[in-house]
Design a protein around this motif. Structure first.
Motif, PDB file in Angstrom:
ATOM      1  N   ASP A  89       2.074  -3.330  -0.296  1.00  0.00           N
ATOM      2  CA  ASP A  89       1.206  -2.393  -1.148  1.00  0.00           C
ATOM      3  C   ASP A  89       0.327  -3.358  -1.744  1.00  0.00           C
ATOM      4  O   ASP A  89      -0.906  -2.866  -1.990  1.00  0.00           O
ATOM      5  N   TYR A 123      -2.321  -4.703   0.470  1.00  0.00           N
ATOM      6  CA  TYR A 123      -3.278  -3.484   0.834  1.00  0.00           C
ATOM      7  C   TYR A 123      -4.590  -3.249  -0.448  1.00  0.00           C
ATOM      8  O   TYR A 123      -5.645  -3.175  -0.110  1.00  0.00           O
ATOM      9  N   ARG A 143      -4.279   3.224   4.468  1.00  0.00           N
ATOM     10  CA  ARG A 143      -3.043   2.589   4.362  1.00  0.00           C
ATOM     11  C   ARG A 143      -1.879   2.646   5.702  1.00  0.00           C
ATOM     12  O   ARG A 143      -1.274   1.819   6.154  1.00  0.00           O
TER      13      ARG A 143
END
Length: 486
Positions: A4, A7, A43
């Motif tokens: 995460d 990203y 994502r």
């Protein structure tokens, strides 16, 4: 970092992470650098890989827009001295192409199976896949910047056959070699080939070009190096001793230090030396450094804060030839930088290998250790003790009792150097810092470092907090008296 976090770096197109990881898009089959300017994918469609080779092995093709194969190398491999870090540096120097995986493992002192296991565990790809990714990048460079025949490019890039070359290019770039060569803007005539191979050597973050070009200019050895042009528009040129032949590298100072690359042109007697020559120039100019990480650590120190702010992107120059640098370190013992350069010029004129034809001020390649090990060195105006030290270093390098290749164990190399007559902590540390590219060397006994510490009101004990970037702290301290005087 967690995925995460990665990203978020992709969403913000954060160039700090280019080369640290690669992002792949499942819906398009393409992998990119984090700073790719394309529309950010969702994502759920994104996965991450620690190396370009791992992304290629998973079936993803390189993005034609951001060219992820051309990113700077991860600074982690300069810091790490373990098996994986040493292996990555050796693969970058072309050892797998020249000696195979068995040769790589032999240099590292491990079995081929162990090397493959650890590389795969950390990088998602073994030594063959990592070398293959590098060959693909070399081939693309030759296709797009020269008019060499495709067959010559295949073997120059390190491929075993033209078929292997064609298959790899199609798989990595989703294009044939001819399609890559026909890209818009490519030079149309063979004159480009005759004038050398033009390259853009990428770096991350700010780049203190004036300081590194000035550092190299002050240390130029006549015959193997020269600088031309005024500050802000200088060109550094030098000869290279390479595995298959010789070369000349020209690197141009960027007009603005915050650019994304250095323009370089390589003239090679054998194009198989391209990837090795590129890696050696990258090490010389410290192009894989992470200036943000360095600034974060050193800039937090009250003694160094002003120095770091004054020179963003200051680099710690490495060496284009580690064995040459070791000899130069001995020449520099107890003399000024200018005097060491003069001694180097005498050494080159007496024992260097002449080029087939002089090129400007470049006339020779630096003498190899075997030549110097048996040389009288009477031409050098230096004490007999330093002549003995120079011959001892050259003999150790020639016999392999001291190893300074990119995969050398830094601690072992330093201890082996210290065991030689006439080699003290300063010489061994300087060789470790530059020839082995160690970013965490503090030259406590150096006169310039002592002056720098005094200028900023620091003590040698303060350096303990500057790791793992103490080599960069040394360069800041070398520049400290000029800053504080101003």
């Amino acid at each position: 970092m967690k995925d995460d976090d990665r990203y978020q770096a992709v969403r913000s197109r954060d160039a700090r992470f280019d080369g640290a990881f690669f992002t792949a898009v499942k819906t398009t089959g393409i992998y990119c650098r984090p700073s790719c300017p394309a529309v950010t994918p969702k994502r759920e469609n994104v996965c991450f890989y620690p190396s370009a080779a791992a992304a290629q092995g998973a079936g993803f093709r390189a993005c034609r827009r951001c060219r992820p194969d051309a990113v700077p190398g991860s600074a982690e491999w300069n810091v790490r001295a373990d098996l994986v870090g040493r292996a990555v540096r050796l693969i970058g120097d072309g050892v797998v192409d020249r000696e195979g995986v068995a040769g790589l493992a032999g240099r590292l002192g491990y079995s081929s199976r162990q090397v493959h296991r650890q590389l795969t565990q950390e990088l998602g790809a073994g030594p063959v896949a990592l070398a293959r990714a590098q060959r693909a990048h070399t081939a693309r460079t030759l296709l797009q910047t020269t008019d060499l025949p495709v067959t010559e490019i295949a073997f120059a890039a390190g491929f075993a056959s033209v078929r292997q070359f064609n298959d790899t290019i199609r798989e990595v770039y989703a294009a044939t070699p001819s399609a890559l060569r026909a890209r818009p803007g490519r030079p149309a005539s063979a004159r480009e080939s005759a004038a050398g191979i033009p390259l853009r050597l990428a770096h991350r973050g700010p780049y203190a070009a004036d300081e590194i070009f000035g550092f190299l200019r002050r240390r130029v050895i006549p015959g193997i190096e020269e600088t031309t042009g005024a500050p802000g528009a200088r060109t550094y040129r030098r000869t290279l001793r390479l595995p298959y032949g010789t070369g000349i590298a020209e690197v141009h100072e960027p007009r603005h230090g915050d650019g994304a690359w250095l323009d370089c042109r390589l003239h090679l007697t054998d194009p198989r030396d391209l990837s090795t020559a590129v890696q050696r120039i990258r090490r010389l100019f410290d192009l894989d450094a992470d200036p943000w990480a360095v600034a974060e650590r050193l800039g937090a120190d009250p003694h160094l804060r002003a120095l770091v702010a004054a020179r963003p992107g200051l680099r710690s120059p490495g060496a284009a030839d580690a064995e040459e640098l070791a000899v130069r370190a001995v020449l520099g013992q107890q003399v000024s930088v200018a005097a060491a350069a003069v001694l180097g010029g005498v050494l080159v004129a007496a024992y260097g290998k002449p080029l087939a034809a002089p090129d400007g001020g470049l006339t020779h390649v630096f003498p190899d250790p075997g030549t110097l090990a048996g040389a009288a060195l009477d031409e050098l105006g230096m004490p007999d003790s330093r002549r003995r030290a120079l011959r001892a270093v050259a003999e150790a390098l020639a016999e392999g009792t001291v190893r300074l290749d990119p995969g050398a164990d830094r601690d072992a190399a330093q201890q082996a150097l210290l065991a030689l007559p006439g080699i003290g902590p300063w010489t061994a540390g300087y060789i470790r810092m530059r020839a082995l590219g160690d970013p965490d060397v503090f030259l406590q006994g150096d006169a310039g470092v002592r002056h720098g510490l005094a200028a900023v009101g620091a003590a040698p004990a303060d350096a303990a907090a500057w790791g793992p970037w103490r080599s960069y702290a040394v360069h800041h301290l070398w520049n400290a008296p000029a800053l504080t005087a101003g």
